[in-house]
Design a protein around this motif. Structure first.
Motif, PDB file in Angstrom:
ATOM      1  N   ILE A   1     -22.967 -23.796  -1.434  1.00 13.69           N
ATOM      2  CA  ILE A   1     -22.438 -24.254  -0.141  1.00 13.69           C
ATOM      3  C   ILE A   1     -21.018 -23.734   0.061  1.00 13.69           C
ATOM      4  N   ARG A   2     -20.194 -23.803  -1.002  1.00 10.03           N
ATOM      5  CA  ARG A   2     -18.799 -23.328  -0.896  1.00 10.03           C
ATOM      6  C   ARG A   2     -18.746 -21.841  -0.541  1.00 10.03           C
ATOM      7  N   ALA A   3     -19.701 -21.063  -1.043  1.00  6.78           N
ATOM      8  CA  ALA A   3     -19.705 -19.628  -0.747  1.00  6.78           C
ATOM      9  C   ALA A   3     -19.848 -19.381   0.751  1.00  6.78           C
ATOM     10  N   TYR A   4     -20.699 -20.155   1.418  1.00  5.12           N
ATOM     11  CA  TYR A   4     -20.835 -20.016   2.877  1.00  5.12           C
ATOM     12  C   TYR A   4     -19.575 -20.494   3.583  1.00  5.12           C
ATOM     13  N   GLN A   5     -19.016 -21.610   3.127  1.00  4.23           N
ATOM     14  CA  GLN A   5     -17.819 -22.142   3.772  1.00  4.23           C
ATOM     15  C   GLN A   5     -16.622 -21.215   3.600  1.00  4.23           C
TER      16      GLN A   5
ATOM     17  N   ASP B   1     -16.603 -18.000   3.624  1.00  2.30           N
ATOM     18  CA  ASP B   1     -16.705 -16.904   4.594  1.00  2.30           C
ATOM     19  C   ASP B   1     -16.805 -17.405   6.030  1.00  2.30           C
ATOM     20  N   ASN B   2     -16.512 -18.726   6.237  1.00  2.00           N
ATOM     21  CA  ASN B   2     -16.572 -19.327   7.574  1.00  2.00           C
ATOM     22  C   ASN B   2     -17.936 -19.134   8.227  1.00  2.00           C
ATOM     23  N   MET B   3     -18.973 -19.266   7.421  1.00  2.00           N
ATOM     24  CA  MET B   3     -20.330 -19.141   7.939  1.00  2.00           C
ATOM     25  C   MET B   3     -20.992 -20.513   7.967  1.00  2.00           C
ATOM     26  N   ALA B   4     -21.905 -20.691   8.935  1.00  2.00           N
ATOM     27  CA  ALA B   4     -22.664 -21.934   9.008  1.00  2.00           C
ATOM     28  C   ALA B   4     -23.616 -22.024   7.820  1.00  2.00           C
ATOM     29  N   VAL B   5     -23.697 -23.207   7.234  1.00  2.00           N
ATOM     30  CA  VAL B   5     -24.570 -23.391   6.077  1.00  2.00           C
ATOM     31  C   VAL B   5     -26.020 -23.422   6.542  1.00  2.00           C
ATOM     32  N   PRO B   6     -26.875 -22.532   6.039  1.00  2.00           N
ATOM     33  CA  PRO B   6     -28.297 -22.540   6.425  1.00  2.00           C
ATOM     34  C   PRO B   6     -29.030 -23.657   5.678  1.00  2.00           C
ATOM     35  N   TRP B   7     -28.950 -24.863   6.206  1.00  2.00           N
ATOM     36  CA  TRP B   7     -29.465 -26.029   5.498  1.00  2.00           C
ATOM     37  C   TRP B   7     -30.950 -25.908   5.177  1.00  2.00           C
ATOM     38  N   ILE B   8     -31.727 -25.369   6.132  1.00  2.00           N
ATOM     39  CA  ILE B   8     -33.171 -25.285   5.893  1.00  2.00           C
ATOM     40  C   ILE B   8     -33.465 -24.397   4.688  1.00  2.00           C
ATOM     41  N   ASP B   9     -32.769 -23.241   4.602  1.00  2.00           N
ATOM     42  CA  ASP B   9     -32.958 -22.357   3.439  1.00  2.00           C
ATOM     43  C   ASP B   9     -32.489 -23.034   2.150  1.00  2.00           C
ATOM     44  N   MET B  10     -31.383 -23.784   2.236  1.00  2.00           N
ATOM     45  CA  MET B  10     -30.874 -24.483   1.070  1.00  2.00           C
ATOM     46  C   MET B  10     -31.848 -25.558   0.593  1.00  2.00           C
ATOM     47  N   ILE B  11     -32.482 -26.260   1.557  1.00  2.00           N
ATOM     48  CA  ILE B  11     -33.459 -27.301   1.207  1.00  2.00           C
ATOM     49  C   ILE B  11     -34.644 -26.681   0.479  1.00  2.00           C
ATOM     50  N   ARG B  12     -35.116 -25.564   0.997  1.00  2.00           N
ATOM     51  CA  ARG B  12     -36.250 -24.892   0.354  1.00  2.00           C
ATOM     52  C   ARG B  12     -35.878 -24.359  -1.033  1.00  2.00           C
ATOM     53  N   ARG B  13     -34.655 -23.921  -1.176  1.00  2.00           N
ATOM     54  CA  ARG B  13     -34.226 -23.323  -2.440  1.00  2.00           C
ATOM     55  C   ARG B  13     -34.034 -24.378  -3.524  1.00  2.00           C
ATOM     56  N   PHE B  14     -33.354 -25.488  -3.190  1.00  2.00           N
ATOM     57  CA  PHE B  14     -32.984 -26.472  -4.203  1.00  2.00           C
ATOM     58  C   PHE B  14     -33.892 -27.699  -4.230  1.00  2.00           C
ATOM     59  N   ARG B  15     -34.777 -27.837  -3.215  1.00  2.00           N
ATOM     60  CA  ARG B  15     -35.770 -28.902  -3.207  1.00  2.00           C
ATOM     61  C   ARG B  15     -35.146 -30.289  -3.143  1.00  2.00           C
TER      62      ARG B  15
ATOM     63  N   GLU C   1     -25.109 -32.972   1.001  1.00  2.00           N
ATOM     64  CA  GLU C   1     -23.820 -33.360   1.564  1.00  2.00           C
ATOM     65  C   GLU C   1     -23.141 -34.420   0.696  1.00  2.00           C
ATOM     66  N   GLN C   2     -23.945 -35.311   0.088  1.00  2.00           N
ATOM     67  CA  GLN C   2     -23.375 -36.296  -0.828  1.00  2.00           C
ATOM     68  C   GLN C   2     -22.802 -35.618  -2.078  1.00  2.00           C
ATOM     69  N   ALA C   3     -23.520 -34.627  -2.610  1.00  2.00           N
ATOM     70  CA  ALA C   3     -23.022 -33.879  -3.764  1.00  2.00           C
ATOM     71  C   ALA C   3     -21.739 -33.145  -3.419  1.00  2.00           C
ATOM     72  N   LEU C   4     -21.663 -32.603  -2.203  1.00  2.00           N
ATOM     73  CA  LEU C   4     -20.462 -31.895  -1.759  1.00  2.00           C
ATOM     74  C   LEU C   4     -19.291 -32.862  -1.621  1.00  2.00           C
ATOM     75  N   ALA C   5     -19.562 -34.058  -1.066  1.00  2.00           N
ATOM     76  CA  ALA C   5     -18.505 -35.056  -0.918  1.00  2.00           C
ATOM     77  C   ALA C   5     -18.006 -35.525  -2.288  1.00  2.00           C
ATOM     78  N   ALA C   6     -18.931 -35.705  -3.236  1.00  2.00           N
ATOM     79  CA  ALA C   6     -18.535 -36.106  -4.586  1.00  2.00           C
ATOM     80  C   ALA C   6     -17.679 -35.036  -5.241  1.00  2.00           C
ATOM     81  N   ASP C   7     -18.010 -33.758  -5.010  1.00  2.00           N
ATOM     82  CA  ASP C   7     -17.212 -32.666  -5.575  1.00  2.00           C
ATOM     83  C   ASP C   7     -15.836 -32.616  -4.923  1.00  2.00           C
ATOM     84  N   ASP C   8     -15.765 -32.879  -3.611  1.00  2.00           N
ATOM     85  CA  ASP C   8     -14.464 -32.931  -2.928  1.00  2.00           C
ATOM     86  C   ASP C   8     -13.579 -34.014  -3.545  1.00  2.00           C
TER      87      ASP C   8
END
Length: 384
Positions: free
Chosen positions: A42-46, A48-62, A69-76
């Motif tokens: 997710i950070r890699a997309y952010q 480069d100021n790119m929109a996060v492709p959530w659908i692709d991410m969901i398919r990739r990480f299941r 978003e909770q994992a990202l908030a916990a990392d923040d």
């Protein structure tokens, strides 16, 4: 047609709900390493100021978008907490700095922060610190206390030393990383430097005994090691200048091998040296002995299978080297060496950091061999 269009228009909106139900408990069972992989993606997309492709991410990480978003908030929150800790550690380092010793009280800082010493050193931010870093490029600039502290820090507080650990050792000692590396290299390899040789010669001319000189420069392990290193340097400096040193040719090596096989027997070393120095009058006794040792020593190759077996036995018996040595039919010291090499191999990386390149340049400048350079860098093999 309208019904189809309505169904198609609601699909994207329904997808987070569907995936949330399908992967509702996935975030609880996922490993911290996997969570970090998700956050990094997710950070890699952010970045480069790119929109996060959530659908692709969901398919990739299941897992669902909400869980990501909770994992990202916990990392923040973790990053924010670490930044606050870094500020606190850096401020405490300035308050505990002892001008006379030239170091900070890192042990007390680690206790107050309730973190390990290594983690405390990693939190320190030298870019905003007011603590002046010492520069000791010559071994004679080091005090006896600094040398003793460096030895104990390397042997007791750090395990397998990599380039990053050398940076932390520099922070702990409050001395330039390259200077710490140089001093430890001299202590480990029993080396005598030109400035150290001149200083010891000056003290000898003033009438100091070896035990008194060792108290001034406790760089090597003992008085005898210091004295032997001094005499080896003197012999090399007197009889074999760098400009006149010759490499051993194949023909000379073969001749010396014949002399070793014929005359280098127990109790017959004097005759062997006499014949060898007659055959090679331009070479010193030290050069002949070093070459003869390399000829008669048989290299023992440590295989991957041996490292795997020792690693499993350490998991079963702990560091009981005598028992492990019996299991694989080697000496306890050999078993420990195999395990140490296995630990070093686990840290091998393909990319080079700036700290690792600095250590490699220092090794090349000091004439350190590739095997020793690999050990000092910690994350690279001798083949790179």
């Amino acid at each position: 047609g309208a019904a189809v269009r309505l169904a198609q228009s609601t699909r994207p909106a329904m997808l987070p709900f569907i995936t949330r139900r399908r992967y509702a408990s996935a975030i609880d069972s996922i490993s911290p390493e996997r969570q970090q992989e998700i956050v990094s993606a997710i950070r890699a997309y952010q970045k480069d100021n790119m929109a996060v492709p959530w659908i692709d991410m969901i398919r990739r990480f299941r897992i669902s978008q909400v869980d990501m978003e909770q994992a990202l908030a916990a990392d923040d929150a973790r990053v924010q907490k670490r930044a606050e800790q870094s500020i606190h550690v850096t401020q405490m380092a300035g308050r505990t700095y002892d001008e006379q010793r030239g170091r900070c009280d890192w042990e007390s800082i680690a206790r107050d922060m309730n973190v390990s010493l290594i983690e405390c050193l990693r939190l320190f931010d030298s870019s905003v610190s007011t603590v002046p870093v010492r520069s000791l490029p010559n071994i004679t600039d080091w005090s006896a206390e600094d040398i003793s502290t460096l030895k104990s820090a390397v042997s007791e507080k750090f395990g397998v030393i990599t380039a990053d650990e050398w940076r932390l050792i520099g922070v702990y000692m409050n001395i330039e990383q390259s200077d710490c590396f140089m001093a430890h290299n001299i202590c480990t390899l029993s080396r005598m430097t030109p400035d150290m040789y001149k200083a010891i010669t000056r003290h000898k001319n003033n009438g100091l005994q070896w035990k008194d000189i060792f108290e001034l420069y406790p760089i090597l392990n003992s008085v005898s090691v210091l004295r032997d290193a001094y005499h080896r340097f003197k012999e090399r400096d007197d009889s074999e200048p760098k400009t006149l040193r010759l490499k051993w040719s194949d023909a000379d090596t073969c001749l010396l091998k014949e002399l070793v096989q014929t005359y280098d027997k127990p109790g017959n070393r004097r005759e062997f040296l006499t014949r060898a120095q007659t055959a090679f009058p331009s070479r010193s006794q030290t050069s002949i002995l070093d070459k003869s040792r390399r000829i008669i020593s048989k290299p023992q190759v440590i295989t991957n299978d041996a490292m795997d077996r020792v690693n499993k036995l350490v998991g079963a018996y702990g560091k009981d080297w005598a028992r492990i040595g019996q299991e694989i039919d080697v000496t306890p010291l050999r078993a420990q060496r195999i395990w140490t090499l296995h630990q070093e191999r686990q840290k091998v990386t393909l990319t080079w950091t700036e700290n690792e390149l600095d250590i490699l340049r220092k090794c090349i400048h000091d004439g350190v061999g590739m095997a020793e350079a690999s050990r000092l860098i910690g994350t690279k093999t001798r083949l790179g």
